[in-house]
Design a protein around this motif. Sequence first.
Motif, PDB file in Angstrom:
ATOM      1  N   ARG A   1       9.001  30.875  12.882  1.00 22.47           N
ATOM      2  CA  ARG A   1       9.583  29.542  13.443  1.00 22.47           C
ATOM      3  C   ARG A   1      10.661  30.001  14.617  1.00 22.47           C
ATOM      4  N   SER A   2      11.497  31.118  14.416  1.00 20.01           N
ATOM      5  CA  SER A   2      12.555  31.297  15.381  1.00 20.01           C
ATOM      6  C   SER A   2      12.125  31.954  16.630  1.00 20.01           C
TER       7      SER A   2
ATOM      8  N   ALA B   1       8.355  33.661  16.932  1.00 27.94           N
ATOM      9  CA  ALA B   1       6.986  33.458  17.119  1.00 27.94           C
ATOM     10  C   ALA B   1       6.459  34.942  16.928  1.00 27.94           C
TER      11      ALA B   1
ATOM     12  N   GLN C   1       8.776  33.566   7.519  1.00 26.88           N
ATOM     13  CA  GLN C   1       8.905  32.050   7.886  1.00 26.88           C
ATOM     14  C   GLN C   1       9.882  31.983   9.009  1.00 26.88           C
TER      15      GLN C   1
END
Length: 185
Positions: free
Chosen positions: A161-162, A164, A157
């Motif tokens: 989110r940070s 890709a 996750q």
Amino acid sequence: NELGFHIAAEYFAGGVEGGPILPTANNLTMLAQSVSKMIAQIEPGSPSAEPVWAASEAGEALVLAQRIARMASSLGTPVVLQARLPGCGFLNDAIADAVAGTTLCEVKAGHRTYRSIDLRQLLTYAALNHASSAYPITDLALMNPRMGTYAWFSVDQIAARSAAVAGVELLNRIIFAVSNDAFSR
């Protein structure tokens, strides 16, 4: 903060998970002195370098220890407090606050919210772990026993989110960055 953490560490080291945390007065005094010496080495002149003698402070440390134990146990078993992680590249060995099952945990016991630096610390520890395969880490957690909160997320996750990318790719990139001479200068 530190005394509560060390009481919880003694609790898990004693193999009494699930039972009450009830250190003897003598054991509490020895732990307080040990923690005070450790803090004095790290932060000379700190008020925390004085042994915890006040009953209210000892009581608060016990409450923090119980919350740490409960939070860590809820994330998985076995629970290893002060988990050693071998260094990599220019990073020395590190000691993570806890590994609970497959979750790498850091304890932040101040009167504050979580910060991005806390997440960077977790990701760095996760990368050190990935390089050594010391623990089967798939998840990360920040715990604040004083505030009674924790934040849990998977490595995948955070990576998605940070950066890709998949979690393993982000951890490999961190390992490359700390191991590559061009980056470490």
